[in-house]
Structure formats: C-alpha cells, structure tokens
Design an enzyme around this catalytic site. Structure first.
Site, PDB file in Angstrom:
ATOM      1  N   GLN A  89      35.634  38.614 -84.499  1.00 40.39           N
ATOM      2  CA  GLN A  89      37.015  38.347 -84.094  1.00 40.39           C
ATOM      3  C   GLN A  89      37.450  36.942 -84.494  1.00 40.39           C
ATOM      4  O   GLN A  89      36.734  35.970 -84.256  1.00 40.39           O
ATOM      5  CB  GLN A  89      37.175  38.491 -82.575  1.00 40.39           C
ATOM      6  CG  GLN A  89      38.603  38.236 -82.107  1.00 40.39           C
ATOM      7  CD  GLN A  89      38.833  38.650 -80.664  1.00 40.39           C
ATOM      8  OE1 GLN A  89      38.627  37.856 -79.754  1.00 40.39           O
ATOM      9  NE2 GLN A  89      39.226  39.887 -80.451  1.00 40.39           N
ATOM     10  N   PHE A 103      48.232  39.855 -71.295  1.00 35.23           N
ATOM     11  CA  PHE A 103      47.558  39.459 -72.525  1.00 35.23           C
ATOM     12  C   PHE A 103      47.767  40.533 -73.580  1.00 35.23           C
ATOM     13  O   PHE A 103      48.121  41.672 -73.263  1.00 35.23           O
ATOM     14  CB  PHE A 103      46.063  39.246 -72.275  1.00 35.23           C
ATOM     15  CG  PHE A 103      45.696  37.836 -71.908  1.00 35.23           C
ATOM     16  CD1 PHE A 103      45.019  37.015 -72.793  1.00 35.23           C
ATOM     17  CD2 PHE A 103      46.032  37.312 -70.668  1.00 35.23           C
ATOM     18  CE1 PHE A 103      44.691  35.717 -72.461  1.00 35.23           C
ATOM     19  CE2 PHE A 103      45.712  36.022 -70.325  1.00 35.23           C
ATOM     20  CZ  PHE A 103      45.030  35.212 -71.225  1.00 35.23           C
ATOM     21  N   GLU A 153      45.453  32.518 -75.679  1.00 34.20           N
ATOM     22  CA  GLU A 153      46.434  33.598 -75.735  1.00 34.20           C
ATOM     23  C   GLU A 153      47.450  33.477 -74.607  1.00 34.20           C
ATOM     24  O   GLU A 153      48.541  34.046 -74.675  1.00 34.20           O
ATOM     25  CB  GLU A 153      45.707  34.942 -75.650  1.00 34.20           C
ATOM     26  CG  GLU A 153      46.539  36.124 -76.051  1.00 34.20           C
ATOM     27  CD  GLU A 153      45.681  37.339 -76.337  1.00 34.20           C
ATOM     28  OE1 GLU A 153      46.053  38.431 -75.884  1.00 34.20           O
ATOM     29  OE2 GLU A 153      44.650  37.195 -77.018  1.00 34.20           O
ATOM     30  N   HIS A 198      36.241  33.309 -83.410  1.00 32.30           N
ATOM     31  CA  HIS A 198      36.253  33.220 -81.952  1.00 32.30           C
ATOM     32  C   HIS A 198      35.138  33.981 -81.244  1.00 32.30           C
ATOM     33  O   HIS A 198      34.582  33.497 -80.270  1.00 32.30           O
ATOM     34  CB  HIS A 198      37.609  33.732 -81.445  1.00 32.30           C
ATOM     35  CG  HIS A 198      37.832  33.563 -79.975  1.00 32.30           C
ATOM     36  ND1 HIS A 198      37.719  32.339 -79.337  1.00 32.30           N
ATOM     37  CD2 HIS A 198      38.165  34.465 -79.010  1.00 32.30           C
ATOM     38  CE1 HIS A 198      37.978  32.488 -78.046  1.00 32.30           C
ATOM     39  NE2 HIS A 198      38.240  33.770 -77.820  1.00 32.30           N
ATOM     40  N   ARG A 208      44.470  40.781 -80.912  1.00 32.50           N
ATOM     41  CA  ARG A 208      44.173  39.578 -81.690  1.00 32.50           C
ATOM     42  C   ARG A 208      43.957  39.846 -83.172  1.00 32.50           C
ATOM     43  O   ARG A 208      44.374  39.052 -84.006  1.00 32.50           O
ATOM     44  CB  ARG A 208      42.946  38.894 -81.095  1.00 32.50           C
ATOM     45  CG  ARG A 208      43.229  38.268 -79.746  1.00 32.50           C
ATOM     46  CD  ARG A 208      41.973  37.724 -79.108  1.00 32.50           C
ATOM     47  NE  ARG A 208      42.313  37.049 -77.850  1.00 32.50           N
ATOM     48  CZ  ARG A 208      41.414  36.576 -77.012  1.00 32.50           C
ATOM     49  NH1 ARG A 208      40.120  36.696 -77.284  1.00 32.50           N
ATOM     50  NH2 ARG A 208      41.797  35.964 -75.892  1.00 32.50           N
ATOM     51  N   HIS A 268      40.423  34.446 -83.626  1.00 33.19           N
ATOM     52  CA  HIS A 268      41.537  34.234 -82.701  1.00 33.19           C
ATOM     53  C   HIS A 268      42.745  33.772 -83.502  1.00 33.19           C
ATOM     54  O   HIS A 268      42.623  32.898 -84.365  1.00 33.19           O
ATOM     55  CB  HIS A 268      41.166  33.196 -81.642  1.00 33.19           C
ATOM     56  CG  HIS A 268      42.057  33.240 -80.444  1.00 33.19           C
ATOM     57  ND1 HIS A 268      43.359  32.800 -80.476  1.00 33.19           N
ATOM     58  CD2 HIS A 268      41.837  33.682 -79.179  1.00 33.19           C
ATOM     59  CE1 HIS A 268      43.908  32.967 -79.278  1.00 33.19           C
ATOM     60  NE2 HIS A 268      43.006  33.505 -78.475  1.00 33.19           N
ATOM     61  N   LEU A 290      40.457  26.446 -79.419  1.00 40.99           N
ATOM     62  CA  LEU A 290      41.267  27.565 -78.964  1.00 40.99           C
ATOM     63  C   LEU A 290      42.569  27.104 -78.319  1.00 40.99           C
ATOM     64  O   LEU A 290      42.568  26.285 -77.402  1.00 40.99           O
ATOM     65  CB  LEU A 290      40.466  28.395 -77.952  1.00 40.99           C
ATOM     66  CG  LEU A 290      41.197  29.532 -77.252  1.00 40.99           C
ATOM     67  CD1 LEU A 290      41.620  30.579 -78.260  1.00 40.99           C
ATOM     68  CD2 LEU A 290      40.307  30.157 -76.185  1.00 40.99           C
ATOM     69  N   ARG A 317      38.030  42.885 -79.620  1.00 39.82           N
ATOM     70  CA  ARG A 317      38.038  42.605 -78.181  1.00 39.82           C
ATOM     71  C   ARG A 317      39.436  42.223 -77.725  1.00 39.82           C
ATOM     72  O   ARG A 317      40.088  41.387 -78.344  1.00 39.82           O
ATOM     73  CB  ARG A 317      37.063  41.468 -77.859  1.00 39.82           C
ATOM     74  CG  ARG A 317      37.123  41.038 -76.402  1.00 39.82           C
ATOM     75  CD  ARG A 317      36.099  39.989 -76.076  1.00 39.82           C
ATOM     76  NE  ARG A 317      36.387  38.676 -76.626  1.00 39.82           N
ATOM     77  CZ  ARG A 317      37.274  37.829 -76.127  1.00 39.82           C
ATOM     78  NH1 ARG A 317      38.039  38.181 -75.108  1.00 39.82           N
ATOM     79  NH2 ARG A 317      37.438  36.636 -76.666  1.00 39.82           N
TER      80      ARG A 317
END
Length: 598
Positions: free
Chosen positions: A247, A127, A262, A363, A293, A249, A259, A404
């Site tokens: 955050q 990730f 990722e 997100h 992100r 995304h 979503l 994050r």
C-alpha cells in the site's frame, strides 16, 4: 571466524514475543490476563517499546457501535471485502469485524482517552471506503484519540503488560528461528549493547515484528521497519504470502514522506492539481477524496505523470496539493493538531494559510507471514507450525487482501492480538521443548561473514540505491520490463553488499553491523516482492500493472512464496476464503467477486 561466535546464555520462558508494538503487547496482555503466571519475554530492536511504529498511527480504528442506529457490522465486512479487491479471507473479515467494538471497550477500560463529542459519547469520523448500506453513503465508524490514536493504544497495552509482569529485552534483534521436529522451540537473539547471542527456549513464539516500509525511498514507516520478520521466516524455510500487495498512502508529506493522515480528507481536505482543480471526481465520482487509498494514490500519480503535478524545488519531487485552508480553526486545533504541526515543523507551511504538498508514500504491507484466523503460522503446504504465531503488520491472515482500508490496521492488531493470545493460552504445554543441537549456527555463519568481508563499497549507498530502485520500478505502477530490471539490479546490489567491509569489527554496540544485517533483509524481501509482482499479471488493489491494467479471475488466489536461497523463488497458491458468500446469512450474495467502483 565462525568458531569465535557462540551462544553466551540460554533463556527459558513460556512465550517469546518478537516485536513489542501494539500487536505484540496486546497479545501479551491477553495472555497475562487469562493466565497471570505466564513468563513472557518481549524483544524489541528499538531502545524502548514506545518507539514502536504503532505509536505513529494517527487517524483512528474502525468499529461498529452496536447502539449505532445506522451502521452495521455487515456493512463494515462488505467495505473491507470490497476494499481488499476481493482478496481478503472472509472468515477473518467476519471474525475481526464482529469483535471490533469489544476491543474499543477493552481499550477504554484500560485507560485509553478516546475523543468524545459534546454529548459525551465517543466521537467518530469517516475514512476512505467505509460506507453504510453497501456503498450508499460514508460511514462514521472510526473512533480516535485526536490524531495520535496509536500512541493511546501503546500507552494502554504497555501499561497492562507491565502490570502483568512482562520482561522487555530492548535493542535486541531476533536473528534465527529455531525449529525442531517441525515445531518452533524458540529463537536466537543478538543483544546489540552486549554484542552477545542468546538462545531463547520458548513454549510459544509470536512474531510481531512490524512492516517493511524501508524497502522504499519514500515511506511513512519508521527507520526500524526493514522486513526483519519476513526475512527470518524465509531463512527458516517458511513462506511469505502476497508480498506484492503493497500500500502507498496517497498523502505523504513531500520531503520526509511522513504520513499526512487520511483524517485530513475525512474532515474535508481537498486534493488539487497544479491548476488548483479538485481532481478526485474524475477518478471516484461518488466518494472523491474518500475513495480507498490505492485508488487515490493512483489518481495522484496519474495527475503527476500527465503533467498536472507541481515540482518541489527543495526535493526535486513532483506532487499535488491538499487544501486545508477552508477548515475551521477548531478542526485544526482539536482534530488534526499533530498533522498540522508536521507541516509546520518539517516544511515550514501553515495549513491554515497555505496549500500543503503531498505525494504517495509507501505505507503498509498487506501480505506477510501466512497464518490462519487464530494467528497460527502455516507452512508452504498450509499446515500449522506448532508453537509459532504471527500478528500485526508482519502477518497475513488475510484481513486486508490487496488493499487495506484506513483504520483497519490498528483494528487488526488489537483484535488479532487478542485472538493469538487466547490461542497461545489454550495451546501452552506444561514442558519446555528442547533446543536443536545446531542452535545459532546460521546466525554465527551470517555474522562471521559480515565481519570477514573485504572491499571498499558503501553499505549506505547500496541501501539507498535499493530503496530508490524499488520506488521507481516496484512502486505505485509496475511493468514487466521494470520488474525484470529491478530483479537484475537487486542481484547486483546483493553481490556488492557481499563484497563490502565493515569499518568496525566489534560485536558490541556496532550500528554498522546491524545496518549490514538489515540490508540483507531489505534485499531479500525486495527481490521476493518484485518476483511475485512479476508473476501476478493483473492489476488488483495495491498491485497495479501498467501492462495488465485489468483484474483477472485466474489470479483469484493468494501468492505463497518461499526463498531459502537469494533469488531462487518457489511459488505456490492459497485459496481465498469465501465463507460469507457460501453461507446462508443475510446479504451473503454481496460477497462475490464484485466490481470495485466508488
């Protein structure tokens, strides 16, 4: 009107858990495992705990396998620290990372079906921002259950809590935190189906109420994520930490904002602009699509703002493409089946044949109710409130700092769930506390005012205008002018909301009444977020100021914000824990204030 509302009954329990998602139920499971006779009541605003937002988590959770010949916990700690833009508390980072693999074993022992490789071991994927050897190469440390990892976690913790005898109270909201002699003694609940208020007297109260994604018009969050927990603690005179750390995304599906995990980039998806150029090399030469992100979201937003986006005619939203056409059929069928189905279901696109439109979507909140490393809630001065805990997305320990890393959220909710459960067991008193004499009065006054309001404005329009305002002015990029405009507009929306009548005056199963309560929560948390973003005159992680584009050392602190009266914000500071840097452990020098390049 206030006299007509009353507490219909009082419920006594050992532990009250407000929110029944992954964090709350992992906490409850730990308590029941350590102390089986504990009476736990879990409250959720949705019809069933399986409707909790944890169930939507897709990609996986990060954990370093102790048998891994390449990866090490210190690399995961470094990635989390660097990813946080040097704002995560290092004592929390160390505690969570070192406990991560233990949680994987726990979940598998409780029946979670992690995906496996051909050799029979746990499959792992990479990730954004996860590396080995302090950034030299991508790390494969995320274990997963296809692309529905959150659902697997919920199935496991739900089963464990049922086995332990937990009691669920569904379609119920907490409206008031009960404090007496600076100690939490429970909460007031409003049961939507019965239309009644219930006082809960508890030895320990755990907030696990989730995020606040509905602050924004385009979000990956479920409908119920309206920042309720933050609003409740603010009304009780307690603070919220780092609300400006939000955050976005990078890859929300254009239209619904759902979503697009990722995982799509970890398996080889490529981001392309309107000219089909793969543009991430310009922004993150080394990690490209697998940069953190916040960086990828800003890259996409920059491409769009500089005229290289594509206008979607159906939704009038500009976007970029994610290209999945080159991926093998096996990847589509085995690793990303659910996300592939989302594109087919919601926008009628087959990712194996067509480019997929994506746009940054709100997100996650990195901030929240301030706690220590054990999940004990702290007041404005940093002192612990006995009997009160917070865990999951509504809490800020702070593991994530200002950004994050993907997979670290469900890692945090599982590990911190255990830590909070352990601390609750250690701290439980033998005696129930007494409720304050005015229990429920704040709730009665609030709901009476809702029912007594007059006027012809539209609550849903106010809500949508607030969300659109936040997306435009307090989104991926922020400015002083935009933030000031947002705050003034939110004040006007608050006044409009207070002069809007409900169509129905019933307490029983009145969804408009709940929407009205949620609107107050959204407006309060929105204003606080904008005010704290205005105060932080720098760019750091998920907080990006166009007018202050650089990170500044003078802002190396957590924002601690109180707001007992709407639009009256009190700001304080909390130091960032630097205990790894200050220790004499190997590689401690890596944990200073470092440049964040990928």
């Amino acid at each position: 009107m206030a006299g007509k509302l009353r507490i219909s009954s009082t419920l006594n329990c050992d532990v009250l858990v407000i929110g029944a998602g992954g964090a709350g139920l992992r906490c409850a499971a730990e308590i029941l495992e350590k102390k089986p006779d504990t009476k736990i009541v879990a409250v959720t605003k949705v019809p069933h705990c399986q409707k909790s937002h944890t169930s939507t988590a897709q990609g996986g959770l990060a954990a370093v396998d102790p048998k891994d010949p390449v990866d090490k916990p210190i690399y995961h700690m470094f990635d989390t620290w660097k990813g946080s833009d040097c704002m995560g508390d290092q004592n929390v980072i160390k505690k969570i990372v070192e406990a991560a693999w233990e949680q994987i074993v726990w979940l598998e022992n409780k029946g979670m079906h992690f995906s496996r490789n051909e050799e029979g071991g746990l499959s792992k994927r990479t990730f954004g921002g996860h590396t080995v050897r302090f950034g030299e190469a991508s790390a494969y440390r995320a274990v997963f259950e296809a692309d529905r990892t959150g659902k697997g976690i919920m199935d496991s913790v739900w089963g464990e809590t049922l086995r332990g005898g937990i009691s669920f109270v569904n379609q119920t909201i907490a409206t008031e935190l009960l404090l007496k002699d600076n100690q939490c003694v429970g909460a007031v609940l409003f049961c939507q189906r019965k239309g009644k208020f219930v006082a809960v007297c508890a030895k320990a109260t755990v907030f696990a109420s989730g995020g606040n994604g509905q602050l924004f018009r385009v979000t990956t969050n479920c409908r119920q994520n309206t920042g309720d927990g933050l609003a409740i603690v603010l009304n009780a005179g307690l603070p919220v930490m780092d609300p400006e750390a939000v955050q976005f995304h990078p890859t929300g599906i254009v239209g619904p904002g759902i979503l697009a995990s990722e995982t799509l980039r970890s398996v080889g998806g490529i981001l392309r602009n309107k000219d089909l150029e793969p543009f991430m090399e310009k922004y993150a030469p080394k990690m490209k699509e697998l940069a953190p992100r916040d960086l990828v979201a800003r890259a996409i937003e920059t491409e769009i703002q500089e005229g290289r986006g594509i206008l979607n005619p159906d939704h009038n939203i500009e976007h970029v493409w994610i290209d999945l056409r080159h991926l093998p059929d096996d990847v589509h069928k085995v690793q990303i089946p659910e996300v592939t189905s989302f594109f087919k279901k919601y926008i009628n696109i087959d990712p194996k044949l067509h480019l997929c439109p994506v746009h940054p979507s709100n997100h996650y909140q990195m901030g929240g109710i301030p706690t220590n490393e054990f999940g004990e809630v702290c007041n404005t001065d940093g002192k612990i409130i006995p009997g009160l805990y917070a865990v999951g997305e509504c809490a800020a320990a702070s593991f994530h700092g200002f950004n994050r890393l993907g997979t670290n959220s469900i890692l945090e909710l599982i590990t911190m769930g255990q830590f909070v459960g352990e601390r609750v067991v250690e701290s439980l008193s033998d005696h129930l506390p007494a409720l304050p004499g005015d229990a429920g009065e704040k709730s009665f006054a609030l709901f009476s005012a809702y029912l007594a309001q007059t006027g012809k404005d539209n609550l849903e329009k106010i809500r949508e205008q607030s969300r659109a305002l936040m997306t435009e002015k307090v989104g991926v990029f922020r400015t002083q002018k935009g933030l000031n405009q947002a705050m003034e507009a939110l004040k006007a929306l608050k006044e409009r909301a207070q002069n809007t009548a409900l169509a129905c005056s019933s307490l029983k199963m009145n969804p408009e009444l709940i929407l009205r309560w949620e609107l107050d929560n959204l407006l309060s948390v929105s204003f606080l977020t904008a005010a704290c973003a205005l105060n932080r005159r720098e760019s750091r992680g998920g907080h990006a100021r166009r007018d202050f584009p650089e990170r500044k050392d003078e802002f190396n602190y957590h924002t601690v914000a109180g707001m007992t009266e709407f639009a009256t914000v009190e700001l304080k500071k909390r130091a960032v824990d630097m205990s790894i840097l200050e220790s004499e452990c190997e590689h401690c020098e890596r944990f200073g204030t470092i440049e964040r390049t990928y």
